[in-house]
Scaffold this active site. Structure first.
Site, PDB file in Angstrom:
ATOM      1  N   SER A 140       0.858  -1.190   0.000  1.00 36.62           N
ATOM      2  CA  SER A 140       0.000   0.000   0.000  1.00 36.62           C
ATOM      3  C   SER A 140       0.892   1.236   0.000  1.00 36.62           C
ATOM      4  O   SER A 140       2.013   1.190   0.540  1.00 36.62           O
ATOM      5  CB  SER A 140      -0.880   0.029   1.258  1.00 36.62           C
ATOM      6  OG  SER A 140      -1.479   1.298   1.413  1.00 36.62           O
ATOM      7  N   TYR A 153      -1.004  -0.669  10.461  1.00 36.50           N
ATOM      8  CA  TYR A 153      -1.325  -1.083   9.081  1.00 36.50           C
ATOM      9  C   TYR A 153      -0.192  -0.682   8.150  1.00 36.50           C
ATOM     10  O   TYR A 153       0.299  -1.495   7.361  1.00 36.50           O
ATOM     11  CB  TYR A 153      -2.642  -0.432   8.643  1.00 36.50           C
ATOM     12  CG  TYR A 153      -2.985  -0.696   7.187  1.00 36.50           C
ATOM     13  CD1 TYR A 153      -3.552  -1.915   6.790  1.00 36.50           C
ATOM     14  CD2 TYR A 153      -2.732   0.258   6.198  1.00 36.50           C
ATOM     15  CE1 TYR A 153      -3.854  -2.164   5.458  1.00 36.50           C
ATOM     16  CE2 TYR A 153      -3.027   0.015   4.866  1.00 36.50           C
ATOM     17  CZ  TYR A 153      -3.589  -1.191   4.505  1.00 36.50           C
ATOM     18  OH  TYR A 153      -3.877  -1.436   3.178  1.00 36.50           O
TER      19      TYR A 153
HETATM   20  P1  NAP Z   1     -11.430  -6.185   1.122  1.00 37.65           P
HETATM   21  O1  NAP Z   1     -12.416  -5.826   0.073  1.00 37.65           O
HETATM   22  O2  NAP Z   1     -11.778  -6.014   2.553  1.00 37.65           O
HETATM   23  O3  NAP Z   1     -10.967  -7.702   0.847  1.00 37.65           O
HETATM   24  C1  NAP Z   1     -10.055  -8.323   1.710  1.00 37.65           C
HETATM   25  C2  NAP Z   1      -9.956  -9.810   1.333  1.00 37.65           C
HETATM   26  O4  NAP Z   1      -9.128 -10.456   2.285  1.00 37.65           O
HETATM   27  C3  NAP Z   1     -11.290 -10.499   1.346  1.00 37.65           C
HETATM   28  O5  NAP Z   1     -11.349 -11.464   0.301  1.00 37.65           O
HETATM   29  C4  NAP Z   1     -11.298 -11.214   2.684  1.00 37.65           C
HETATM   30  O6  NAP Z   1     -12.096 -12.380   2.580  1.00 37.65           O
HETATM   31  C5  NAP Z   1      -9.832 -11.555   2.844  1.00 37.65           C
HETATM   32  N1  NAP Z   1      -9.499 -11.738   4.246  1.00 37.65           N
HETATM   33  C6  NAP Z   1      -9.675 -10.856   5.275  1.00 37.65           C
HETATM   34  N2  NAP Z   1      -9.306 -11.415   6.434  1.00 37.65           N
HETATM   35  C7  NAP Z   1      -8.873 -12.673   6.121  1.00 37.65           C
HETATM   36  C8  NAP Z   1      -8.375 -13.754   6.890  1.00 37.65           C
HETATM   37  N3  NAP Z   1      -8.246 -13.656   8.238  1.00 37.65           N
HETATM   38  N4  NAP Z   1      -8.026 -14.891   6.265  1.00 37.65           N
HETATM   39  C9  NAP Z   1      -8.165 -15.006   4.929  1.00 37.65           C
HETATM   40  N5  NAP Z   1      -8.628 -14.028   4.139  1.00 37.65           N
HETATM   41  C10 NAP Z   1      -8.988 -12.889   4.743  1.00 37.65           C
HETATM   42  O7  NAP Z   1     -10.092  -5.384   0.917  1.00 37.65           O
HETATM   43  P2  NAP Z   1      -9.250  -4.984  -0.382  1.00 37.65           P
HETATM   44  O8  NAP Z   1      -9.234  -3.517  -0.421  1.00 37.65           O
HETATM   45  O9  NAP Z   1      -9.667  -5.751  -1.560  1.00 37.65           O
HETATM   46  O10 NAP Z   1      -7.825  -5.439   0.142  1.00 37.65           O
HETATM   47  C11 NAP Z   1      -6.974  -6.302  -0.576  1.00 37.65           C
HETATM   48  C12 NAP Z   1      -5.537  -5.905  -0.287  1.00 37.65           C
HETATM   49  O11 NAP Z   1      -5.304  -4.594  -0.809  1.00 37.65           O
HETATM   50  C13 NAP Z   1      -5.206  -5.820   1.205  1.00 37.65           C
HETATM   51  O12 NAP Z   1      -3.933  -6.363   1.433  1.00 37.65           O
HETATM   52  C14 NAP Z   1      -5.192  -4.328   1.477  1.00 37.65           C
HETATM   53  O13 NAP Z   1      -4.384  -3.972   2.566  1.00 37.65           O
HETATM   54  C15 NAP Z   1      -4.660  -3.803   0.161  1.00 37.65           C
HETATM   55  N6  NAP Z   1      -4.932  -2.383  -0.095  1.00 37.65           N
HETATM   56  C16 NAP Z   1      -6.197  -1.931  -0.237  1.00 37.65           C
HETATM   57  C17 NAP Z   1      -6.425  -0.571  -0.460  1.00 37.65           C
HETATM   58  C18 NAP Z   1      -7.799   0.008  -0.622  1.00 37.65           C
HETATM   59  O14 NAP Z   1      -7.946   1.244  -0.600  1.00 37.65           O
HETATM   60  N7  NAP Z   1      -8.822  -0.799  -0.806  1.00 37.65           N
HETATM   61  C19 NAP Z   1      -5.346   0.302  -0.553  1.00 37.65           C
HETATM   62  C20 NAP Z   1      -4.056  -0.183  -0.391  1.00 37.65           C
HETATM   63  C21 NAP Z   1      -3.867  -1.541  -0.188  1.00 37.65           C
HETATM   64  P3  NAP Z   1     -12.930 -13.080   3.753  1.00 37.65           P
HETATM   65  O15 NAP Z   1     -13.565 -12.007   4.571  1.00 37.65           O
HETATM   66  O16 NAP Z   1     -13.885 -13.930   2.979  1.00 37.65           O
HETATM   67  O17 NAP Z   1     -11.930 -13.892   4.504  1.00 37.65           O
END
Ligand code: NAP
Length: 262
Positions: A140, A153
Site C-alpha cells: 500500500s 497497518y
Molecule cells: P477487502 O475488500 O476487505 O478484501 C479483503 C480480502 O481479504 C477479502 O477477500 C477477505 O475475505 C480476505 N481476508 C480478510 N481477512 C482474512 C483472513 N483472516 N483470512 C483469509 N482471508 C482474509 O479489501 P481490499 O481492499 O480488496 O484489500 C486487498 C488488499 O489490498 C489488502 O492487502 C489491502 O491492505 C490492500 N490495499 C487496499 C487498499 C484500498 O484502498 N482498498 C489500498 C491499499 C492496499 P474473507 O472475509 O472472505 O476472509
C-alpha cells in the site's frame, strides 16, 4: 509447472483479490481461491468457470490461524500446477495507535505480514528450483507514509514492500518474478472495516482500474507498481535517495555530530 500456470490468490472472496481472480481466469489461468467466505468464493467461481472455462478450486482458510495457514502452505508446496501466488488478503483497523486493541493489532500483523512470509516461504523453493514462477504482494502507499496515522497497518505494508524488494533480489536471478503493488485509496469493503466512508474521500480508484494497471506492471515485470502515481520519476528519485544512503551507512567511527565535544 504447466504452460499456463494456475494462480493461487488469497483474499479472493471480494475486492482486489476477486478482481485478480477475474483477470487471471480471462487470461486462461486456472485458479485456487483462498479466503474465509466460502459462499462468496463459490458465486465467483461458478461465474468464472462458466464464462472462462477455468478450473477454479476453493480452499477456505482464515490466514490468521496456524492450522489454516499450514493447509495453504502445503498446497503451495505440493501442487506443481500453481506457478503464481498473489498475496492479497489483508485488512486494516480503525483508530489511532493508543485507541487500538493490541489483539486486533496482532491479528493484523498475522494476516498482513506473517501470512505472506509463510506462504512465500512455502512456494519460493519450488519456484526457484523450477527457474520460473511469480509472487505478487499487495502492499500500500500507506507503507511509505507514516504521516497518515495508520501506523500498524502502514508498518505491515512497509514490511510487504521490503519483503518483496528483498525477495526480488534473492529470487530474481533464479528466474522468479516478485512484484510489490502499492494501491492508494481503492473502492472496496476494507474502508467499511475501518469505519470510513470511502465516498467522502477524493480520488478513489475503482478496483477494475487498479487491477488492470497492476496487471500491466506485472506484464512489464516491474518490481514496484504504483498505479495511482502519475509521475513515475518521483519513485525513482525516492529510491535513488535510498540507494545513495547505502554506500554511506557502514563506518567504524560515529559521525562527527555524535562525538563528545572536548
Ligand atoms: P477487502 O475488500 O476487505 O478484501 C479483503 C480480502 O481479504 C477479502 O477477500 C477477505 O475475505 C480476505 N481476508 C480478510 N481477512 C482474512 C483472513 N483472516 N483470512 C483469509 N482471508 C482474509 O479489501 P481490499 O481492499 O480488496 O484489500 C486487498 C488488499 O489490498 C489488502 O492487502 C489491502 O491492505 C490492500 N490495499 C487496499 C487498499 C484500498 O484502498 N482498498 C489500498 C491499499 C492496499 P474473507 O472475509 O472472505 O476472509
Amino acid at each position: 509447472m504447466s504452460a499456463i500456470p494456475a494462480v493461487l490468490i488469497t483474499g479472493a472472496s471480494t475486492g482486489i483479490g476477486a478482481a485478480y481472480a477475474e483477470r487471471f481466469a480471462r487470461r486462461g489461468h486456472d485458479l485456487v481461491l483462498v479466503a474465509r467466505n466460502v459462499e462468496r468464493m463459490e458465486t465467483l467461481a461458478q461465474r468464472l468457470r462458466q464464462e472462462t472455462g477455468a478450473a477454479v478450486d476453493i480452499v477456505p482458510a482464515d490466514l490468521t490461524r496456524t492450522t489454516d495457514l499450514a493447509k495453504i502452505e502445503t498446497r503451495l508446496r505440493d501442487d506443481a500446477r500453481i506457478g503464481i501466488l498473489v498475496n492479497n488478503a489483508g485488512t486494516a483497523i480503525g483508530g489511532q495507535f493508543i485507541e487500538q486493541n493490541v489483539d486486533d493489532m496482532t491479528r493484523l500483523v498475522a494476516l498482513n505480514a506473517t501470512a505472506l512470509v509463510r506462504l512465500s516461504s512455502a512456494v519460493a523453493p519450488r519456484f526457484a528450483g523450477a527457474g520460473e514462477g511469480a509472487i505478487v504482494n499487495i502492499s500500500s502507499v500507506v507503507g511509505v507514509a507514516p504521516e497518515l496515522g495508520m501506523t500498524v497497518y502502514g508498518a505491515t505494508k512497509a514490511f510487504v514492500l521490503f519483503l518483496s524488494q528483498g525477495l526480488a533480489h534473492e529470487l530474481g536471478p533464479k528466474g522468479v518474478y516478485v512484484q510489490a503493488v502499492l494501491p492508494a485509496i481503492t473502492r472496496t469493503e476494507i474502508w467499511d472495516h475501518v469505519g470510513a466512508d470511502v465516498d467522502s474521500m477524493g480520488e478513489v480508484m475503482e478496483v477494475s482500474d487498479l487491477v488492470d494497471a497492476a496487471m500491466i506492471g506485472f506484464d512489464r515485470r516491474e518490481a514496484v507498481t504504483i498505479p495511482s502515481l502519475h509521475d513515475a520519476g518521483l519513485w525513482d528519485v525516492h529510491d535513488g535517495a535510498r540507494q545513495a544512503l547505502l554506500g554511506n551507512f557502514v563506518n567504524a567511527l560515529p559521525a562527527d555530530r555524535y562525538r563528545a565535544l572536548a
